[in-house]
Design a protein around this motif. Sequence first.
Motif, PDB file in Angstrom:
ATOM      1  N   VAL A 137      -6.392   8.269  -7.971  1.00 49.76           N
ATOM      2  CA  VAL A 137      -5.115   8.012  -7.158  1.00 49.76           C
ATOM      3  C   VAL A 137      -5.572   7.855  -5.653  1.00 49.76           C
ATOM      4  N   THR A 138      -4.975   6.754  -4.940  1.00 50.50           N
ATOM      5  CA  THR A 138      -5.217   6.858  -3.246  1.00 50.50           C
ATOM      6  C   THR A 138      -3.855   6.457  -2.969  1.00 50.50           C
ATOM      7  N   SER A 139      -3.733   6.364  -1.531  1.00 50.49           N
ATOM      8  CA  SER A 139      -2.523   5.857  -0.980  1.00 50.49           C
ATOM      9  C   SER A 139      -2.761   4.527  -0.502  1.00 50.49           C
ATOM     10  N   LEU A 140      -1.687   3.652  -0.314  1.00 49.96           N
ATOM     11  CA  LEU A 140      -1.818   2.328   0.298  1.00 49.96           C
ATOM     12  C   LEU A 140      -2.411   2.470   1.815  1.00 49.96           C
ATOM     13  N   GLU A 141      -2.059   3.303   2.674  1.00 50.83           N
ATOM     14  CA  GLU A 141      -2.682   3.538   3.820  1.00 50.83           C
ATOM     15  C   GLU A 141      -4.112   3.493   3.894  1.00 50.83           C
ATOM     16  N   ARG A 142      -4.830   4.274   2.926  1.00 49.42           N
ATOM     17  CA  ARG A 142      -6.134   4.155   2.590  1.00 49.42           C
ATOM     18  C   ARG A 142      -6.567   2.885   2.195  1.00 49.42           C
ATOM     19  N   ILE A 143      -5.896   2.140   1.588  1.00 52.74           N
ATOM     20  CA  ILE A 143      -6.608   0.877   1.059  1.00 52.74           C
ATOM     21  C   ILE A 143      -6.256  -0.232   2.419  1.00 52.74           C
ATOM     22  N   LEU A 144      -5.253  -0.083   3.020  1.00 51.30           N
ATOM     23  CA  LEU A 144      -5.084  -0.791   4.204  1.00 51.30           C
ATOM     24  C   LEU A 144      -6.205  -0.370   5.305  1.00 51.30           C
ATOM     25  N   ASP A 145      -6.676   0.759   5.514  1.00 51.36           N
ATOM     26  CA  ASP A 145      -7.505   1.179   6.258  1.00 51.36           C
ATOM     27  C   ASP A 145      -9.028   0.082   6.517  1.00 51.36           C
ATOM     28  N   HIS A 146      -8.981  -0.712   5.247  1.00 47.20           N
ATOM     29  CA  HIS A 146     -10.083  -1.446   5.118  1.00 47.20           C
ATOM     30  C   HIS A 146      -9.742  -3.013   5.440  1.00 47.20           C
ATOM     31  N   LEU A 147      -8.351  -3.310   5.616  1.00 50.58           N
ATOM     32  CA  LEU A 147      -8.057  -4.463   6.387  1.00 50.58           C
ATOM     33  C   LEU A 147      -8.754  -4.568   7.346  1.00 50.58           C
ATOM     34  N   ASP A 148      -8.965  -6.023   7.842  1.00 50.88           N
ATOM     35  CA  ASP A 148      -9.619  -6.383   9.208  1.00 50.88           C
ATOM     36  C   ASP A 148      -8.321  -6.698  10.098  1.00 50.88           C
ATOM     37  N   TRP A 149      -8.087  -5.532  10.683  1.00 45.94           N
ATOM     38  CA  TRP A 149      -6.724  -5.707  11.478  1.00 45.94           C
ATOM     39  C   TRP A 149      -6.849  -6.500  12.939  1.00 45.94           C
ATOM     40  N   GLU A 150      -8.252  -6.885  13.197  1.00 50.04           N
ATOM     41  CA  GLU A 150      -8.557  -7.907  14.278  1.00 50.04           C
ATOM     42  C   GLU A 150      -8.091  -9.338  13.774  1.00 50.04           C
ATOM     43  N   ARG A 151      -8.517  -9.639  12.353  1.00 48.81           N
ATOM     44  CA  ARG A 151      -8.152 -10.556  11.840  1.00 48.81           C
ATOM     45  C   ARG A 151      -6.580 -10.906  11.622  1.00 48.81           C
ATOM     46  N   PHE A 152      -6.196  -9.768  11.046  1.00 50.09           N
ATOM     47  CA  PHE A 152      -4.575 -10.125  10.623  1.00 50.09           C
ATOM     48  C   PHE A 152      -3.904  -8.808  11.192  1.00 50.09           C
ATOM     49  N   SER A 153      -2.843  -9.505  11.980  1.00 51.83           N
ATOM     50  CA  SER A 153      -1.965  -8.320  12.811  1.00 51.83           C
ATOM     51  C   SER A 153      -0.976  -7.907  11.913  1.00 51.83           C
ATOM     52  N   TYR A 154      -0.397  -8.335  10.917  1.00 61.34           N
ATOM     53  CA  TYR A 154       0.516  -7.933  10.136  1.00 61.34           C
ATOM     54  C   TYR A 154       0.515  -8.251   8.720  1.00 61.34           C
ATOM     55  N   VAL A 155       1.136  -7.722   7.743  1.00 63.05           N
ATOM     56  CA  VAL A 155       1.203  -7.721   6.235  1.00 63.05           C
ATOM     57  C   VAL A 155       2.536  -8.631   6.009  1.00 63.05           C
ATOM     58  N   GLU A 156       2.551  -9.825   5.606  1.00 62.38           N
ATOM     59  CA  GLU A 156       3.865 -10.499   5.116  1.00 62.38           C
ATOM     60  C   GLU A 156       4.600  -9.869   4.184  1.00 62.38           C
ATOM     61  N   GLN A 157       4.141  -9.138   3.117  1.00 63.03           N
ATOM     62  CA  GLN A 157       4.813  -8.633   2.070  1.00 63.03           C
ATOM     63  C   GLN A 157       4.120  -7.514   1.119  1.00 63.03           C
ATOM     64  N   ILE A 158       4.663  -6.532   1.130  1.00 58.95           N
ATOM     65  CA  ILE A 158       4.258  -5.429  -0.004  1.00 58.95           C
ATOM     66  C   ILE A 158       5.462  -5.479  -1.114  1.00 58.95           C
ATOM     67  N   LYS A 159       5.288  -5.694  -2.265  1.00 56.61           N
ATOM     68  CA  LYS A 159       5.923  -5.842  -3.318  1.00 56.61           C
ATOM     69  C   LYS A 159       5.535  -4.719  -4.368  1.00 56.61           C
ATOM     70  N   THR A 160       6.489  -3.798  -4.832  1.00 58.36           N
ATOM     71  CA  THR A 160       6.199  -2.661  -5.471  1.00 58.36           C
ATOM     72  C   THR A 160       7.015  -2.883  -6.958  1.00 58.36           C
ATOM     73  N   ASP A 161       6.707  -2.437  -8.027  1.00 61.60           N
ATOM     74  CA  ASP A 161       7.150  -2.169  -9.288  1.00 61.60           C
ATOM     75  C   ASP A 161       6.566  -1.082  -9.848  1.00 61.60           C
ATOM     76  N   CYS A 162       6.850   0.164  -9.711  1.00 61.76           N
ATOM     77  CA  CYS A 162       5.903   1.278  -9.937  1.00 61.76           C
ATOM     78  C   CYS A 162       6.626   2.286 -10.824  1.00 61.76           C
ATOM     79  N   GLU A 163       7.644   1.911 -11.671  1.00 62.61           N
ATOM     80  CA  GLU A 163       8.186   2.593 -12.697  1.00 62.61           C
ATOM     81  C   GLU A 163       8.717   4.141 -12.164  1.00 62.61           C
ATOM     82  N   GLY A 164       9.474   3.949 -11.306  1.00 62.53           N
ATOM     83  CA  GLY A 164      10.234   5.081 -10.600  1.00 62.53           C
ATOM     84  C   GLY A 164       9.309   5.763  -9.344  1.00 62.53           C
ATOM     85  N   LYS A 165       8.138   5.315  -9.184  1.00 60.74           N
ATOM     86  CA  LYS A 165       7.441   5.634  -8.016  1.00 60.74           C
ATOM     87  C   LYS A 165       7.321   4.761  -6.636  1.00 60.74           C
TER      88      LYS A 165
END
Length: 171
Positions: free
Chosen positions: A63-91
């Motif tokens: 298990v990890t956090s989305l923050e940890r995954i987003l740490d790997h995004l090239d923030w120089e290339r992408f200044s924002y994320v258009e959408q995050i969609k969740t369907d996590c059965e209560g989480k």
Amino acid sequence: KEVVCPIGDRFHKIECAVDNVAKECFKKFYMMDRTDGASGSSSLLTPTNHHPHFIEEELEIPVTSLERILDHLDWERFSYVEQIKTDCEGKDFDVVKSIGKYLDRVVFVTSELTNNLHHWEGTMDPNEFVQYMDSQGFDVMGFGNGEIQFVNRNLKYLVQEANLNCNTLGL
């Protein structure tokens, strides 16, 4: 590090669950049966006796956090994320909270809010989720079919400027 799609290096397989955790860990995952063709009915939450399916398997998964995954995004290339969609059965609330320091860079968040919450122990409080998002600078944009859509107040200008809208995002 395994490339899943032959479109350059844009898609990567990440074999883990996402939750609001401070560091990578292992948690119990309840794989529910899918004999009736149902899918997406498994969770990190323990099923209640109201759940229409039985536990097929209990797994210890990374298990990890989305923050940890987003740490790997090239923030120089992408200044924002258009959408995050969740369907996590209560989480869903926990997954959205796990975006952490990057939440202010997300334009839209769409999450399951009310469907089947009685199927899981310790599920989120929908009112608390809405209050949290408001405190983080998000407005409720819409609600229907058990899902809620939020838009970042500080990034609303991108809806017109970058031609982001409900149709392009599938909302």
